[in-house]
Design a protein around this motif. Structure first.
Motif, PDB file in Angstrom:
ATOM      1  N   SER A 100       1.490  -1.407   0.031  1.00 33.53           N
ATOM      2  CA  SER A 100       0.130  -0.080   0.098  1.00 33.53           C
ATOM      3  C   SER A 100       0.713   1.199   0.018  1.00 33.53           C
ATOM      4  O   SER A 100       2.500   1.641   0.386  1.00 33.53           O
ATOM      5  CB  SER A 100      -1.228  -0.385   1.247  1.00 33.53           C
ATOM      6  OG  SER A 100      -0.444  -0.153   1.892  1.00 33.53           O
ATOM      7  N   VAL A 101      -0.028   2.569  -0.234  1.00 38.19           N
ATOM      8  CA  VAL A 101       1.195   3.698  -0.467  1.00 38.19           C
ATOM      9  C   VAL A 101      -0.086   4.529   0.243  1.00 38.19           C
ATOM     10  O   VAL A 101      -1.028   4.665  -0.034  1.00 38.19           O
ATOM     11  CB  VAL A 101       1.060   4.233  -1.914  1.00 38.19           C
ATOM     12  CG1 VAL A 101       1.792   5.814  -2.433  1.00 38.19           C
ATOM     13  CG2 VAL A 101       2.399   3.451  -2.871  1.00 38.19           C
ATOM     14  N   VAL A 102       0.880   5.603   0.586  1.00 38.69           N
ATOM     15  CA  VAL A 102       0.245   6.763   1.329  1.00 38.69           C
ATOM     16  C   VAL A 102       0.470   8.020   0.845  1.00 38.69           C
ATOM     17  O   VAL A 102       1.857   8.464   0.615  1.00 38.69           O
ATOM     18  CB  VAL A 102      -0.138   6.437   2.700  1.00 38.69           C
ATOM     19  CG1 VAL A 102      -0.881   7.912   3.700  1.00 38.69           C
ATOM     20  CG2 VAL A 102      -0.562   5.167   3.488  1.00 38.69           C
ATOM     21  N   VAL A 103      -0.701   8.774   0.528  1.00 41.14           N
ATOM     22  CA  VAL A 103       0.185   9.920  -0.528  1.00 41.14           C
ATOM     23  C   VAL A 103      -0.696  10.948   0.265  1.00 41.14           C
ATOM     24  O   VAL A 103      -1.525  11.396   0.382  1.00 41.14           O
ATOM     25  CB  VAL A 103       0.160  10.376  -1.170  1.00 41.14           C
ATOM     26  CG1 VAL A 103       0.482  11.025  -2.527  1.00 41.14           C
ATOM     27  CG2 VAL A 103       0.518   9.520  -2.378  1.00 41.14           C
ATOM     28  N   CYS A 104      -0.147  12.214   1.239  1.00 40.28           N
ATOM     29  CA  CYS A 104       0.083  13.247   1.970  1.00 40.28           C
ATOM     30  C   CYS A 104       0.165  14.320   1.567  1.00 40.28           C
ATOM     31  O   CYS A 104       1.344  14.701   1.149  1.00 40.28           O
ATOM     32  CB  CYS A 104       0.343  12.686   3.000  1.00 40.28           C
ATOM     33  SG  CYS A 104      -0.661  13.943   4.491  1.00 40.28           S
ATOM     34  N   SER A 132       1.388  -5.670  -8.494  1.00 39.98           N
ATOM     35  CA  SER A 132       1.900  -5.975  -9.699  1.00 39.98           C
ATOM     36  C   SER A 132       3.156  -4.723  -9.657  1.00 39.98           C
ATOM     37  O   SER A 132       3.646  -4.404 -10.504  1.00 39.98           O
ATOM     38  CB  SER A 132       1.458  -5.419 -10.754  1.00 39.98           C
ATOM     39  OG  SER A 132      -0.045  -6.553 -10.745  1.00 39.98           O
ATOM     40  N   VAL A 133       3.678  -4.744  -8.274  1.00 32.88           N
ATOM     41  CA  VAL A 133       5.198  -4.214  -8.353  1.00 32.88           C
ATOM     42  C   VAL A 133       6.171  -4.877  -9.412  1.00 32.88           C
ATOM     43  O   VAL A 133       6.591  -6.253  -9.104  1.00 32.88           O
ATOM     44  CB  VAL A 133       5.661  -4.063  -7.034  1.00 32.88           C
ATOM     45  CG1 VAL A 133       7.115  -3.044  -7.357  1.00 32.88           C
ATOM     46  CG2 VAL A 133       4.386  -3.408  -6.112  1.00 32.88           C
ATOM     47  N   LYS A 134       7.077  -4.943 -10.533  1.00 27.99           N
ATOM     48  CA  LYS A 134       8.378  -4.960 -11.306  1.00 27.99           C
ATOM     49  C   LYS A 134       9.390  -3.587 -10.751  1.00 27.99           C
ATOM     50  O   LYS A 134       8.846  -2.626 -11.767  1.00 27.99           O
ATOM     51  CB  LYS A 134       7.947  -4.551 -12.039  1.00 27.99           C
ATOM     52  CG  LYS A 134       6.822  -6.470 -12.494  1.00 27.99           C
ATOM     53  CD  LYS A 134       6.698  -7.247 -13.780  1.00 27.99           C
ATOM     54  CE  LYS A 134       6.619  -8.024 -14.177  1.00 27.99           C
ATOM     55  NZ  LYS A 134       6.526  -8.479 -15.748  1.00 27.99           N
ATOM     56  N   LEU A 135      10.614  -3.842 -10.787  1.00 26.07           N
ATOM     57  CA  LEU A 135      10.856  -3.012 -11.119  1.00 26.07           C
ATOM     58  C   LEU A 135      12.254  -3.123 -11.953  1.00 26.07           C
ATOM     59  O   LEU A 135      11.784  -3.473 -13.066  1.00 26.07           O
ATOM     60  CB  LEU A 135      12.433  -3.717 -10.131  1.00 26.07           C
ATOM     61  CG  LEU A 135      11.546  -3.507  -8.056  1.00 26.07           C
ATOM     62  CD1 LEU A 135      12.748  -4.080  -7.124  1.00 26.07           C
ATOM     63  CD2 LEU A 135      11.262  -1.853  -7.706  1.00 26.07           C
ATOM     64  N   ILE A 161      -4.976   2.645 -11.984  1.00 22.54           N
ATOM     65  CA  ILE A 161      -4.216   3.163 -12.092  1.00 22.54           C
ATOM     66  C   ILE A 161      -2.931   2.873 -12.380  1.00 22.54           C
ATOM     67  O   ILE A 161      -2.687   2.747 -11.893  1.00 22.54           O
ATOM     68  CB  ILE A 161      -4.162   4.065 -10.515  1.00 22.54           C
ATOM     69  CG1 ILE A 161      -5.399   5.045 -10.118  1.00 22.54           C
ATOM     70  CG2 ILE A 161      -3.254   5.664 -11.571  1.00 22.54           C
ATOM     71  CD1 ILE A 161      -5.656   5.883  -9.774  1.00 22.54           C
ATOM     72  N   PHE A 162      -2.405   2.330 -13.878  1.00 22.43           N
ATOM     73  CA  PHE A 162      -1.164   2.211 -14.018  1.00 22.43           C
ATOM     74  C   PHE A 162      -0.191   3.446 -13.993  1.00 22.43           C
ATOM     75  O   PHE A 162      -0.705   4.351 -14.860  1.00 22.43           O
ATOM     76  CB  PHE A 162      -1.765   1.594 -14.961  1.00 22.43           C
ATOM     77  CG  PHE A 162      -2.625   0.321 -15.343  1.00 22.43           C
ATOM     78  CD1 PHE A 162      -2.266  -0.504 -14.868  1.00 22.43           C
ATOM     79  CD2 PHE A 162      -3.992   0.765 -15.816  1.00 22.43           C
ATOM     80  CE1 PHE A 162      -3.256  -1.923 -14.735  1.00 22.43           C
ATOM     81  CE2 PHE A 162      -4.905  -0.435 -15.538  1.00 22.43           C
ATOM     82  CZ  PHE A 162      -4.474  -2.030 -15.323  1.00 22.43           C
ATOM     83  N   GLY A 200      11.331   1.559 -16.380  1.00 24.24           N
ATOM     84  CA  GLY A 200      10.249   1.337 -14.338  1.00 24.24           C
ATOM     85  C   GLY A 200      10.496   2.836 -13.230  1.00 24.24           C
ATOM     86  O   GLY A 200      11.718   3.100 -13.835  1.00 24.24           O
ATOM     87  N   PRO A 201      10.322   1.966 -12.472  1.00 23.40           N
ATOM     88  CA  PRO A 201       9.406   1.001 -11.938  1.00 23.40           C
ATOM     89  C   PRO A 201       7.802   0.638 -12.603  1.00 23.40           C
ATOM     90  O   PRO A 201       7.110   1.810 -13.146  1.00 23.40           O
ATOM     91  CB  PRO A 201       8.959   0.838 -10.531  1.00 23.40           C
ATOM     92  CG  PRO A 201       9.016   2.345 -10.181  1.00 23.40           C
ATOM     93  CD  PRO A 201       9.558   3.512 -11.371  1.00 23.40           C
ATOM     94  N   ARG A 202       7.354   0.255 -12.445  1.00 26.65           N
ATOM     95  CA  ARG A 202       5.615  -0.743 -13.202  1.00 26.65           C
ATOM     96  C   ARG A 202       5.378  -1.050 -11.778  1.00 26.65           C
ATOM     97  O   ARG A 202       5.471  -2.035 -11.320  1.00 26.65           O
ATOM     98  CB  ARG A 202       5.951  -1.764 -13.898  1.00 26.65           C
ATOM     99  CG  ARG A 202       4.888  -2.278 -14.776  1.00 26.65           C
ATOM    100  CD  ARG A 202       4.882  -3.240 -15.508  1.00 26.65           C
ATOM    101  NE  ARG A 202       5.270  -3.285 -17.292  1.00 26.65           N
ATOM    102  CZ  ARG A 202       5.790  -4.528 -17.259  1.00 26.65           C
ATOM    103  NH1 ARG A 202       5.371  -5.429 -17.633  1.00 26.65           N
ATOM    104  NH2 ARG A 202       6.600  -4.005 -18.855  1.00 26.65           N
ATOM    105  N   LEU A 203       4.142  -0.695 -11.506  1.00 19.43           N
ATOM    106  CA  LEU A 203       3.233  -0.621 -10.093  1.00 19.43           C
ATOM    107  C   LEU A 203       1.418  -0.344 -10.761  1.00 19.43           C
ATOM    108  O   LEU A 203       1.452   0.689 -11.737  1.00 19.43           O
ATOM    109  CB  LEU A 203       3.616  -0.323  -9.395  1.00 19.43           C
ATOM    110  CG  LEU A 203       3.823   1.259  -9.062  1.00 19.43           C
ATOM    111  CD1 LEU A 203       3.063   1.786  -8.579  1.00 19.43           C
ATOM    112  CD2 LEU A 203       5.187   1.728  -8.037  1.00 19.43           C
ATOM    113  N   THR A 204       0.783  -0.622  -9.861  1.00 20.60           N
ATOM    114  CA  THR A 204      -0.648  -0.680 -10.088  1.00 20.60           C
ATOM    115  C   THR A 204      -1.420  -0.394  -8.807  1.00 20.60           C
ATOM    116  O   THR A 204      -1.158  -0.619  -8.146  1.00 20.60           O
ATOM    117  CB  THR A 204      -1.569  -1.820 -10.576  1.00 20.60           C
ATOM    118  OG1 THR A 204      -0.972  -2.410 -11.588  1.00 20.60           O
ATOM    119  CG2 THR A 204      -2.842  -1.611 -10.969  1.00 20.60           C
ATOM    120  N   LEU A 205      -1.908   0.985  -8.878  1.00 19.51           N
ATOM    121  CA  LEU A 205      -2.310   1.646  -7.544  1.00 19.51           C
ATOM    122  C   LEU A 205      -3.917   1.492  -7.637  1.00 19.51           C
ATOM    123  O   LEU A 205      -4.865   1.766  -9.218  1.00 19.51           O
ATOM    124  CB  LEU A 205      -1.582   3.499  -7.647  1.00 19.51           C
ATOM    125  CG  LEU A 205       0.000   3.370  -7.443  1.00 19.51           C
ATOM    126  CD1 LEU A 205      -0.281   5.081  -7.358  1.00 19.51           C
ATOM    127  CD2 LEU A 205      -0.664   3.124  -6.262  1.00 19.51           C
TER     128      LEU A 205
END
Length: 332
Positions: free
Chosen positions: A191-195, A209-212, A271-272, A292-297
């Motif tokens: 998970s990611v928290v953006v404040c 789907s995290v890919k470095l 969100i890709f 990179g990186p490749r991830l999905t939110l």
């Protein structure tokens, strides 16, 4: 008499003609299927081979139909009928009262006065603090290194034993504009928290789907140039707020010399995040190389103020019991 009887029996046997080969029913007709079918196949190997042949025949027929339609459109020219629009989950989405149409003056006026207007007008330079949960693993720290490389005005500081509210307070004192926290579970980021500082809002995303960079084929090495930012397919009021928040993490004055572009593409509320380097091969072709990186939110919570799980006011909160009923309902 016996010999004559025997001869007569043989004569009768010879005189009785059997059914001709043309009149005999085919094996497929007796078995109940004329075309390829897997319903009556009991052997797994035969069933698999039959299914492969069916797919191959179906693909050939589809290709033939497309070729015929293309030739017909080319022959008719301007009088050709328009191409049929395929029905997808995205095109059949349920109507939303918060949907934003292109050129909406009210939304444009709100965008000029919201908390992210200074970033998009290049009047405010983002200063981002990136950290992790209190005990981070090696995989999470590798992701942090690539995120710091992707966002030029960011830095990583080890969190230690500082709780989230104290971290936000100290970040405000040091004039950071954003705090990004990567949380993990089972030693994998989840998970990611953006404040946004100093007054919010705060968004919590599920991370999948995290890919470095090293896990991508034929990846490139990124530079420290400020990238271009693409925010695509955010169609509701909530989607606009989330998209502008993600866009505010980057400086809106890109360095085109680096030819780097960061894309946030929303599709079915996923969100890709992708990062590419582009090169113009000629006037009609463009080459892309993923950096990179490749991830999905996926958005879970959107809070109006800074991070506060007890007394915070939530603008949107994902409730799977009421919101995941229909697959055609989207919120971004």
């Amino acid at each position: 008499m016996s010999e004559l009887d025997g001869d007569s029996d043989e004569a009768e046997m010879v005189e009785r003609p059997g059914p001709s080969l043309a009149a005999r029913p085919s094996l497929s007709a007796t078995m109940g299927y004329h075309k390829l079918s897997i319903n009556n196949r009991k052997c797994k190997i035969v069933k698999r081979d039959t299914f492969t042949k069916m797919k191959h025949e179906k693909a050939k027929e589809k290709k033939k139909r497309r070729k015929t339609a293309a030739e017909m459109r080319e022959a008719l020219g301007d009088a050709a009928p328009p191409k049929p629009v395929p029905h997808t989950t995205e095109s059949l989405r349920a109507p939303d009262v918060t949907a934003v149409e292109e050129g909406d003056e009210e939304v444009a006026a709100d965008a000029q006065n919201d908390e992210f207007a200074g970033y998009f007008d290049c009047q405010t330079t983002p200063k981002i603090l990136i950290t992790t949960n209190k005990k981070s693993s090696l995989e999470t720290r590798k992701l942090l290194d690539e995120l710091v490389n992707m966002m030029p005005n960011s830095e990583y500081i080890k969190r230690g034993k500082v709780d989230m509210k104290q971290l936000v307070k100290e970040s405000v004192d040091k004039e950071y504009t954003h705090v990004v926290v990567i949380n993990e579970d089972m030693k994998k980021p989840n998970s990611v928290v953006v404040c946004h500082l100093p007054e919010g809002p705060t968004a919590t995303f599920r991370l999948t789907s995290v890919k470095l960079k090293k896990q991508l084929k034929r990846h490139g090495n990124a530079t420290r140039h400020r990238p271009e930012v693409i925010l695509n397919n955010f169609k509701t009021r909530l989607g606009h707020s989330v998209g502008r928040m993600l866009g505010s993490l980057f400086h809106m004055d890109p360095e085109f010399k680096g030819r780097n572009v960061v894309t946030f593409h929303n599709q079915r509320d996923f969100i890709f995040l992708r990062r590419h380097r582009y090169i113009f091969k000629n006037s009609a072709r463009v080459g892309l190389q993923e950096l990179g990186p490749r991830l999905t939110l996926k958005l879970r919570r959107f809070q109006t103020g800074t991070f506060d799980t007890t007394g915070g006011e939530y603008e949107w909160y994902h409730n799977h019991k009421t919101m995941d009923v229909s697959r055609r309902t989207f919120f971004l």
